[in-house]
Design an enzyme around this catalytic site. Structure first.
Site, PDB file in Angstrom:
ATOM      1  N   GLY A   1      -4.170  11.116   5.995  1.00 21.74           N
ATOM      2  CA  GLY A   1      -3.055  12.035   6.246  1.00 21.74           C
ATOM      3  C   GLY A   1      -1.927  11.489   7.085  1.00 21.74           C
ATOM      4  O   GLY A   1      -0.814  11.982   6.983  1.00 21.74           O
TER       5      GLY A   1
ATOM      6  N   MET B   1     -12.107   4.714   4.499  1.00 18.96           N
ATOM      7  CA  MET B   1     -11.081   5.190   5.415  1.00 18.96           C
ATOM      8  C   MET B   1     -11.550   4.968   6.863  1.00 18.96           C
ATOM      9  O   MET B   1     -12.653   5.361   7.234  1.00 18.96           O
ATOM     10  CB  MET B   1     -10.806   6.685   5.196  1.00 18.96           C
ATOM     11  CG  MET B   1     -10.186   7.036   3.846  1.00 18.96           C
ATOM     12  SD  MET B   1      -8.645   6.162   3.461  1.00 18.96           S
ATOM     13  CE  MET B   1      -7.559   6.763   4.763  1.00 18.96           C
TER      14      MET B   1
ATOM     15  N   GLY C   1      -6.723   2.304   7.514  1.00 17.89           N
ATOM     16  CA  GLY C   1      -6.468   3.183   8.648  1.00 17.89           C
ATOM     17  C   GLY C   1      -7.042   2.663   9.955  1.00 17.89           C
ATOM     18  O   GLY C   1      -8.217   2.323  10.040  1.00 17.89           O
ATOM     19  N   GLY C   2      -6.169   2.567  10.947  1.00 14.51           N
ATOM     20  CA  GLY C   2      -6.619   2.208  12.290  1.00 14.51           C
ATOM     21  C   GLY C   2      -6.982   0.742  12.491  1.00 14.51           C
ATOM     22  O   GLY C   2      -7.607   0.393  13.498  1.00 14.51           O
TER      23      GLY C   2
ATOM     24  N   GLY D   1      -1.012   5.406  12.193  1.00 12.57           N
ATOM     25  CA  GLY D   1      -0.981   5.299  13.646  1.00 12.57           C
ATOM     26  C   GLY D   1      -2.122   5.990  14.365  1.00 12.57           C
ATOM     27  O   GLY D   1      -2.055   6.215  15.578  1.00 12.57           O
TER      28      GLY D   1
ATOM     29  N   GLY E   1      -0.648  -0.190   8.512  1.00  9.76           N
ATOM     30  CA  GLY E   1       0.702   0.335   8.650  1.00  9.76           C
ATOM     31  C   GLY E   1       1.287  -0.092   9.978  1.00  9.76           C
ATOM     32  O   GLY E   1       2.071  -1.039  10.068  1.00  9.76           O
ATOM     33  N   SER E   2       0.836   0.571  11.054  1.00  7.35           N
ATOM     34  CA  SER E   2       1.456   0.327  12.371  1.00  7.35           C
ATOM     35  C   SER E   2       1.268  -1.098  12.885  1.00  7.35           C
ATOM     36  O   SER E   2       2.204  -1.664  13.439  1.00  7.35           O
ATOM     37  CB  SER E   2       0.956   1.336  13.394  1.00  7.35           C
ATOM     38  OG  SER E   2      -0.127   2.054  12.946  1.00  7.35           O
TER      39      SER E   2
ATOM     40  N   HIS F   1       0.853  -1.185   0.000  1.00  5.88           N
ATOM     41  CA  HIS F   1       0.000   0.000   0.000  1.00  5.88           C
ATOM     42  C   HIS F   1       0.892   1.239   0.000  1.00  5.88           C
ATOM     43  O   HIS F   1       1.739   1.424   0.875  1.00  5.88           O
ATOM     44  CB  HIS F   1      -0.914  -0.026   1.226  1.00  5.88           C
ATOM     45  CG  HIS F   1      -1.940   1.060   1.223  1.00  5.88           C
ATOM     46  ND1 HIS F   1      -3.118   0.963   0.511  1.00  5.88           N
ATOM     47  CD2 HIS F   1      -1.968   2.261   1.832  1.00  5.88           C
ATOM     48  CE1 HIS F   1      -3.830   2.064   0.690  1.00  5.88           C
ATOM     49  NE2 HIS F   1      -3.148   2.874   1.490  1.00  5.88           N
TER      50      HIS F   1
ATOM     51  N   MET G   1      -3.799  10.547  -2.266  1.00  8.17           N
ATOM     52  CA  MET G   1      -4.434  11.591  -1.445  1.00  8.17           C
ATOM     53  C   MET G   1      -3.945  12.915  -2.007  1.00  8.17           C
ATOM     54  O   MET G   1      -3.084  13.590  -1.422  1.00  8.17           O
ATOM     55  CB  MET G   1      -4.045  11.397   0.022  1.00  8.17           C
ATOM     56  CG  MET G   1      -4.799  10.243   0.665  1.00  8.17           C
ATOM     57  SD  MET G   1      -4.071   9.721   2.221  1.00  8.17           S
ATOM     58  CE  MET G   1      -2.888   8.534   1.616  1.00  8.17           C
TER      59      MET G   1
END
Ligand code: DX5
Ligand code: ZN
Length: 230
Positions: A150, A145, A180-181, A153, A201-202, A39, A74
């Site tokens: 933006g 989303m 996200g999240g 984390g 990601g995180s 991603h 984005m």
């Protein structure tokens, strides 16, 4: 509903992507850990405050991995850069509904390049805004989303799971990606709501055991159980 094969798309926003050594290790690690895509979060400093990289970085990535590139734009005025990302080798190209002047034309422009089309909606955008594009078959992947676009984390915005369910109710076939999240905790609810692709990601890059985390994000659905054996 038929069991779905869940794919995982690690976001390299969570690493020091400007460091070639770190980037190459991360790409090798996620491939070994059976991620499905990379991603790639493109931010222009206008549509969102942060700025990351442009198509030249995607071009470089293409030479460094065998995984498909899941490019999340984005940016303001995505129409202006579709050709660049097509030439750079994006396999999936996602634009934000909020950034498009005419989403129908933008999506057509992407599919004319034989690229998988993604349409993302930010937390405040209701599903109904994009319903027509789904009905018209213009969208391969809806990206819901789970956070304000933006940064990585951030904490998951709870209503996002309900948006996934709402899309799945409207359309049984479209792929749904959540971005996200995502954590190991909320992933199972998201899978139940109808998600096909999980971006993270995180959760992935902070993991001690990346392979196990990716496997757990995919869940224990019938197909994943079989695929995970190999
Ligand atoms: C947010 C990005 C996401 C983000 C995901 O704007 O689109 O891809 O990097 O990171 P986590 O999983 O840490 O929320
Ligand atoms: Zn993203």
């Amino acid at each position: 509903m038929t069991p779905r094969l869940i794919k995982v798309s690690p976001s390299i926003l969570a690493i020091d992507y400007n460091n070639d050594e770190v980037l190459e290790k991360a790409l090798a690690d996620i491939e070994k850990a059976k991620a499905n895509y990379v991603h790639v979060d493109v931010m222009d400093g206008k549509f969102v405050k942060n700025k990351t990289f442009d198509h030249k970085f995607v071009d470089k990535l293409k030479d460094k991995t065998n995984l498909m590139l899941d490019v999340h734009l984005m940016v303001e005025n995505p129409d202006a850069v579709i050709d660049d990302y097509a030439n750079a080798g994006a396999d999936i190209l996602t634009v934000h509904y909020e950034a498009c002047k005419d989403a129908r034309a933008t999506l057509k422009k992407i599919s004319d390049k034989n690229i998988v089309t993604g349409l993302a909606i930010s937390p405040k955008t209701p599903v109904l805004k994009i319903k027509d594009y789904l009905d018209e078959g213009l969208v391969d992947i809806v990206v819901v989303m789970g956070v304000k676009p933006g940064a990585c984390g951030q904490a998951f915005i709870p209503g996002s799971a309900e948006k996934v369910a709402e899309i799945r109710e409207l359309n049984k076939k479209v792929y749904i990606e959540i971005d996200g999240g995502v954590t190991l905790k909320n992933a199972s609810l998201l899978r139940k709501m109808g998600v096909n692709i999980i971006v993270s990601g995180s959760t992935i890059f902070n993991a001690k055991n990346m392979k196990k985390v990716i496997k757990n994000l995919k869940g224990r659905g019938f197909f994943n159980k079989i695929i995970n054996k190999f």
